[in-house]
Structure formats: structure tokens, C-alpha cells
Design an enzyme around this catalytic site. Structure first.
Site, PDB file in Angstrom:
ATOM      1  N   CYS A  43       3.298 113.634 -12.208  1.00  0.00           N
ATOM      2  CA  CYS A  43       2.173 112.993 -12.891  1.00  0.00           C
ATOM      3  C   CYS A  43       2.235 111.477 -12.798  1.00  0.00           C
ATOM      4  CB  CYS A  43       2.131 113.434 -14.355  1.00  0.00           C
ATOM      5  SG  CYS A  43       0.726 112.747 -15.267  1.00  0.00           S
ATOM      6  N   GLU A 442     -24.654 113.289 -26.888  1.00  0.00           N
ATOM      7  CA  GLU A 442     -25.562 113.908 -27.856  1.00  0.00           C
ATOM      8  C   GLU A 442     -26.161 115.206 -27.326  1.00  0.00           C
ATOM      9  OE1 GLU A 442     -29.366 111.923 -28.696  1.00  0.00           O
ATOM     10  OE2 GLU A 442     -29.019 110.677 -26.902  1.00  0.00           O
TER      11      GLU A 442
END
Length: 448
Positions: A43, A442
Site C-alpha cells: 500500500c 444530495e
């Protein structure tokens, strides 16, 4: 009782091994760790972190182009790969130092050399030193799996791609998983002509079909070429250093770089595990129980080397659970349900929970809600690229079983939304939440 040199010896200095080491040491265990490459693992050194930095760099190509629509007089810009490459590698070195300091500050003895298992309680270092240990933890991760065919040695993997001397004019990427799609997006933005080669006609297997089809469409429109149902036959190196790639069902293709992104295999070869009696799976994965213990009671394993879920946060949680359970007196196990994941493609994908197909297969039907929209920024920039958000619910209770997204900042948005899926909330809980306007997020509470 037997006397051991160390209570715990960890082989592998990636995210899982480092977490297990420092936590076990904090509980009072005498701990040593051996890492033959660089501390930080896949990683930090050659995976998520440097790749994400390249992704940030690649995004500026579109951002600079879009800026003109927002009133900015942007001159023609030249991209300097060497400057970005060296900055990324310098940051990797910085992070490696932090990981090393973490081990040293927690009194973990660090050996910068290869270690192999000699038995249930024995480890041998490359320097020849024999060490006796009460417990061994294998955390060596996974390694790129490269297919074997004539000329395959001319290809590279994600390990080497960060060290290229230049952006290739023509780049071929073998595979269609998350690594392949991420680097296709990166090098396309840097100016490469990218060709992706896959044995089937499915990209990102395991992700929701609508989402991956959207990425395929967007990538194709951008100019990334896809060659499906293609198996490699041979690669020939030309006099100018370029490659000619031969494959089934397609004409030969010339490339400057061939990168294999064809999966990752647990990194267990040559560790002495079979000789110690440790059971391995077909791909070399260490077979462990729910407490990360192998069939040899003193030998454990965490992270990608177990081939359960190959994600850095999972390796960290497994390392934490191991140390808490064995040395901290706080036994617990990792919950593998509803793990969020992301593909940092262009645009990125994020997902948590079950796909529509999985819900239909399990429950016979599903309630599915989608929002297919053009992000506000794309509208003003004149970019036709559309985002797609998808909510998959239980057919009767409307418990949200899966969220799947493709669009700008999808991973950042999904991390918070994944809490709701993990908590077992219903669509009504989303409906009852007031929209944060104007935002792309939203759309998650405006599904109809």
C-alpha cells in the site's frame, strides 16, 4: 516453560504486520519484525498511496481544461512526468520513515532482511541467524501474478510502473480489474494511448453491472481502447525497444510498455511454510480460521497473504484483532460484511454491500433506485460525462443492501454513506434526511 528469543516474530512489514507488531509490543510482548524490501508494504511503497498521488496528478489534465469554462485564462501547460514521479517516490520514502519510526518507538526489533520459517517456533534470517519464537505471524501480502507465455518477461507490473523513465506513447494494460482501470485512466490523462486487453468481455468483475458498464462507456468515449476475448500468444521486442504483442482474435498491436494487471497472488513462495506443516490453498494462500490462526497453532497470518479480502484496511483490522486477542486480553474478530471499496478510475467508482444481481439471486427480486445525472461542474465545463448513483434495497423491508456510485468524488461520498448500510438503515432513513444542496451527495437522499 520454553525460553524463546521473542514472543512474536512478524514476517512482512506492510500495514497488517506493522499494526500487529506495534500493538502486541504495546501490550508488553517482545516483538521482532523482518521486512526484506521496504517497511510499509504494498500500500505505502508500491500501491495505494503512490497510485493515489498519480491519480491526483492525472486529474489536473481535466481540471486545467475545464478551468477555461470557469473564466480562467489557462495557458498551454506541459506535463513533467519526472517531476511528479520523483515527488511521489520522495513521499513514499517519507512514509517509509514514519512506519519505521512507529516500530522503533514501540520497541519492535526490525530486521531489514528476508526471514523464513524453519518450524512452528523457528525463524531463519537471510544472514543465517536462527531465532526461536513463541508465535509467528505471516504478513507478507500478495505479489503481481504474471502470466507465462513467450516474451512475457518484456512486460512490467504495478511494482515497476512508478519508476518508468517516461510516459509511454503507447501503453498496453493486461487485465480489467481495479488496478488495470486505475492505471488506464492515469496514463490516458498523461497523454498515453492506452489499450486494455482482457480475456473476457467483463471489466471490474464483482462490481454492479450498471456501474461498470458506465465506466466502460466513459472510458471508450475518452479514447481508451478495449480488446476483449483476447489471450496473449507472444510478445516480440523490436529493434527500437518497442514491443509487438500478439493475441487471439485480434491483430498484433505495437506498444512501448506492456503492464500486467492480471491479479495478485499470496506471497508465500519460499517462506518454508509447507516444510513447517502450514496448509496452503490452491493459490498459495495461508488457510486460517476466524482468529487468523493456521493449522499450526503457533503460526498465524493476516492480510493479503490469506487471500480473504485484499484491502489495506482489512489487513490493518486483522492485525489489530490478532494483537488484541492474543496479547491484549480483548478477543474479537473482523466483520467482513458490507466492506466499502473504491476504484480510482476516471471517474472513480465506489461501492458497499450487495449488487443488484446478488440481491435478486438471494431474495428473488429487489427494489432499485437510481439517479443518472450530469454533475454541475460538468455542465458548465461542457463535459457530457454523467454520474450514476444506485441504491439496492430488500424487496419487502427496503433495508438498503447496497450502494453503488460512479462520478466525481464518489469514494469520498460513499465512506459516510457506508455507515448507513452497515447499520442496516432503510431507504426511509435516507428519504427523511434533508438534502445538502447544492452537492452531488444530495442525490443519495433524493432517490424516487
Amino acid at each position: 516453560m520454553p525460553h524463546y528469543d521473542y514472543d512474536l516474530f512478524v514476517i512482512g512489514g506492510g500495514s497488517g504486520g506493522v499494526r500487529a507488531s506495534r500493538v502486541a509490543a504495546a501490550y508488553g510482548a517482545k516483538v521482532a519484525l523482518a521486512e526484506e524490501y521496504r517497511v510499509g508494504g504494498t500500500c505505502v511503497i508500491r500501491g495505494c498511496v503512490p497510485k493515489k498521488l498519480l491519480i491526483y496528478g492525472a486529474h489536473f489534465a481535466e481540471d486545467l481544461a475545464d478551468a477555461k469554462a470557469f473564466g480562467w485564462d489557462v495557458p498551454d501547460c506541459r506535463f513533467d512526468w519526472i517531476r511528479l514521479r520523483d515527488a511521489v517516490l520522495a513521499d513514499v520514502t517519507r512514509l517509509e520513515g514514519l512506519y519505521t519510526n512507529t516500530l522503533e518507538n514501540n520497541d519492535v526489533t526490525l530486521f531489514h532482511e528476508r526471514a523464513t520459517v524453519t518450524g512452528p517456533h523457528g525463524v531463519r534470517l537471510a544472514s543465517g541467524r536462527e531465532i526461536s519464537v513463541e508465535r509467528i505471524l505471516i504478513a507478507t501480502g500478495a505479489w503481481p501474478d504474471v502470466p507465462t507465455f513467450p516474451g512475457s518477461e518484456h512486460g512490467i507490473t504495478s511494482n515497476e510502473v512508478f519508476h518508468l523513465d517516461a510516459v509511454p506513447r503507447r501503453m498496453m494494460i493486461a487485465g480489467a480489474g481495479y488496478i488495470a482501470n486505475e492505471f488506464a485512466g492515469i496514463f490516458h490523462q498523461f497523454g498515453s494511448h492506452v489499450t486494455m486487453v482482457n480475456r473476457s468481455d467483463v471489466i471490474l468483475r464483482g462490481y454492479d453491472a450498471q456501474i461498470r458498464d458506465r465506466l466502460l462507456h466513459i472510458s471508450t468515449v475518452k479514447g481508451i481502447d478495449f480488446k476483449f476475448h483476447a489471450a496473449f500468444e507472444k510478445v516480440e521486442k523490436q529493434a527500437d525497444g518497442s514491443l509487438k504483442v500478439f493475441m487471439t482474435n485480434h491483430d498484433p498491436i505495437d506498444a512501448d510498455v506492456l503492464m500486467f494487471a492480471t491479479g495478485r497472488r499470496p506471497h508465500t513462495q519460499g517462506l518454508g511454510l509447507e516444510e513447517a506443516g502450514v496448509m496452503l490453498g490452491d493459490r498459495g494462500a495461508i488457510i486460517v480460521d476466524d482468529d487468523n490462526r493456521s493449522n499450526v497453532p503457533s503460526i498465524y497470518a493476516v492480510g493479503d497473504v490469506t487471500d480473504r479480502v485484499q484491502l489495506t484496511p482489512i489487513a490493518i483490522r486483522e492485525g489489530q484483532a490478532f494483537a488484541d486477542s492474543v496479547y491484549g486480553g480483548k478477543p474479537h474478530r473482523v466483520d467482513y460484511h458490507n466492506i466499502p471499496s473504491a476504484v480510482f478510475s476516471h471517474p472513480p467508482i465506489a461501492a458497499v454491500g450487495m449488487t443488484e444481481a446478488e440481491v435478486r439471486n438471494r431474495y428473488g427480486s429487489a427494489k432499485v433506485y437510481t439517479s443518472d445525472f450530469r454533475p454541475m461542474k460538468n455542465v458548465l465545463a461542457g463535459r457530457n460525462e454523467r454520474a450514476l448513483y444506485k441504491m439496492v434495497c430488500h424487496p419487502e423491508t427496503e433495508v438498503v443492501l447496497g450502494l453503488h456510485m460512479i462520478g466525481p468524488d464518489a469514494p469520498e461520498i460513499l465512506q459516510a454513506a457506508a455507515v448507513a448500510v452497515k447499520a442496516g438503515l432503510t431507504k426511509r432513513a435516507f428519504d427523511d434526511t434533508v438534502a445538502l444542496h447544492p452537492s452531488m451527495a444530495e442525490e443519495l437522499v433524493l432517490f424516487k
